[in-house]
Design a protein around this motif. Structure first.
Motif, mmCIF file in Angstrom:
data_model
loop_
_atom_site.group_PDB
_atom_site.id
_atom_site.type_symbol
_atom_site.label_atom_id
_atom_site.label_comp_id
_atom_site.label_asym_id
_atom_site.label_seq_id
_atom_site.Cartn_x
_atom_site.Cartn_y
_atom_site.Cartn_z
ATOM 1 N N ILE A 90 0.853 -1.185 0.000
ATOM 2 C CA ILE A 90 0.000 0.000 0.000
ATOM 3 C C ILE A 90 0.892 1.240 0.000
ATOM 4 O O ILE A 90 1.734 1.404 0.889
ATOM 5 N N ASN A 91 0.723 2.097 -0.981
ATOM 6 C CA ASN A 91 1.411 3.378 -1.050
ATOM 7 C C ASN A 91 0.479 4.431 -0.461
ATOM 8 O O ASN A 91 -0.486 4.843 -1.102
ATOM 9 N N THR A 92 0.763 4.877 0.769
ATOM 10 C CA THR A 92 -0.127 5.822 1.441
ATOM 11 C C THR A 92 -0.064 7.213 0.827
ATOM 12 O O THR A 92 -0.872 8.072 1.171
ATOM 13 N N GLU A 118 -0.771 7.607 -2.176
ATOM 14 C CA GLU A 118 -1.824 7.565 -3.176
ATOM 15 C C GLU A 118 -3.136 6.996 -2.656
ATOM 16 O O GLU A 118 -4.200 7.309 -3.190
ATOM 17 N N THR A 119 -3.066 6.138 -1.618
ATOM 18 C CA THR A 119 -4.247 5.415 -1.163
ATOM 19 C C THR A 119 -4.416 5.548 0.347
ATOM 20 O O THR A 119 -3.450 5.349 1.087
ATOM 21 N N PRO A 120 -5.608 5.874 0.847
ATOM 22 C CA PRO A 120 -5.847 5.912 2.293
ATOM 23 C C PRO A 120 -5.578 4.536 2.910
ATOM 24 O O PRO A 120 -6.052 3.515 2.391
ATOM 25 N N GLN A 160 -8.705 2.275 4.393
ATOM 26 C CA GLN A 160 -9.564 1.845 3.290
ATOM 27 C C GLN A 160 -8.916 0.690 2.535
ATOM 28 O O GLN A 160 -9.570 -0.309 2.204
ATOM 29 N N ALA A 161 -7.621 0.815 2.251
ATOM 30 C CA ALA A 161 -6.921 -0.214 1.492
ATOM 31 C C ALA A 161 -6.825 -1.516 2.274
ATOM 32 O O ALA A 161 -7.020 -2.606 1.722
ATOM 33 N N GLU A 209 -10.169 -3.279 2.303
ATOM 34 C CA GLU A 209 -10.451 -3.903 1.005
ATOM 35 C C GLU A 209 -9.665 -5.201 0.831
ATOM 36 O O GLU A 209 -10.184 -6.209 0.339
#
Length: 330
Positions: free
Chosen positions: A194-196, A198-200, A203-204, A207
């Motif tokens: 997960i690249n925080t 770009e992505t919350p 949430q990631a 998912e």
């Protein structure tokens, strides 16, 4: 014939390149139960530099010789120590600081290094590998298939955790701030990254776990990133913090409000205070076997500096970050 021991020392807390000094004193024979080790290589770690800056000033006596890791050759042994140890490569840990030519350490804690493990590998075998191994096996006790989420995964500790998770069958969600380490982490064993930037994060994680949350999390950052990570753990999961790369404490009140997961801190120093010599040796034996089986790779060697140039080495290591590999004092 008198032999002098050249060593690095700091007499006050401050910026390492400003307070480190080169001094020397006569080498004295090892005492009862001790080994005298001529050092070969010592890595420069963030954990070596933090005490110099005064973070642990309440439990560090000055003057102090830095260095927690390193490998060397046994030159002499004290009473009640097998003479067969002379000439062996060992990790002289839990004794004196390793940033000196000769180190004395208790023989019962000295770890003998097999011939097929390089000096560069051996010198890095303590701080990060033991921490990662204990977290996976002792603290979290995760079973194969469990989901672990780890922040600062591009760090040396993060990369070791990725490899151990692959070996133990643990599903690792690696968290980074950018994509610089994504390919490497996936290759090392992470199931996803997960690249925080770009992505919350939460949430990631939700998912990726079908809305359940992770079984456990390891935080190395502290502050708001660590607090957010704790909130990604399911109700009966476990959150472990091992560092404060941000220099900002966790918001423990928010963690208690937002999750019912068990939360704890891990310090290698505390494990050292309670572990037996047998368990200590067994732990290193397990890690060495992973290195020999090529299941665990440590940071590649980078620039090497002579011991007396420690200040310049530290300055160069901090300026380059991890781009050039592990810096060593030789």
């Amino acid at each position: 014939m008198r032999v002098d021991n050249q060593y690095i020392v700091f007499n006050e807390f401050g910026t390492p390149e400003d307070v480190l000094r080169v001094e020397q004193r006569p080498v004295t024979p090892p005492g009862q139960g001790e080994v005298l080790v001529r050092m070969i290589a010592r890595p420069i770690n963030p954990s070596d530099l933090i005490p110099i800056r005064g973070a642990y000033s309440h439990r560090i006596s000055l003057p102090c010789i830095p260095g927690y890791e390193g490998v060397g050759i046994v030159e002499d042994v004290g009473m009640d120590v097998a003479p067969e140890l002379i000439g062996k490569r060992v990790l002289p840990l839990r004794g004196e600081g390793t940033w000196q030519q000769f180190v004395k350490a208790s023989a019962s804690w000295a770890v003998v290094i097999p011939d097929d493990v390089t000096d560069d590998q051996a010198a890095q075998l303590y701080i990060n590998p033991v921490t990662a191994w204990l977290i996976c096996r002792n603290i979290l006790s995760l079973r194969p298939g469990a989901v672990l989420v780890v922040n600062a995964s591009g760090s040396a500790l993060g990369r070791i955790l990725a490899q151990l998770c692959a070996f133990l069958g643990i599903r690792l969600i690696a968290v980074t701030r950018n994509d610089h380490h994504t390919k490497e982490l996936l290759k090392l064993g992470a199931e996803s990254v997960i690249n925080t930037g770009e992505t919350p994060l939460k949430q990631a994680v939700m998912e990726l776990t079908g809305g359940l949350g992770a079984d456990a999390a390891v935080d190395m950052i502290g502050g708001s990133p660590g607090t957010e990570l704790a909130c990604c753990v399911r109700t009966d999961g476990m959150f472990v913090t091992v560092g404060l790369l941000s220099d900002v404490p966790l918001d423990w009140a928010e963690i208690r409000r937002s999750t019912n997961a068990s939360a704890t801190m891990f310090h290698l120093r505390q494990w050292n205070q309670t572990v037996s010599a047998q368990v200590w040796q067994d732990t290193f034996r397990e890690l060495i076997s992973l290195i020999q089986a090529k299941k665990l790779a440590l940071q590649p060697p980078g620039p090497r500096f002579e011991l007396q140039k420690a200040s310049a080495a530290v300055r160069a290591a901090e300026a380059s970050g991890r781009n050039l590999g592990k810096y060593f004092l030789m």
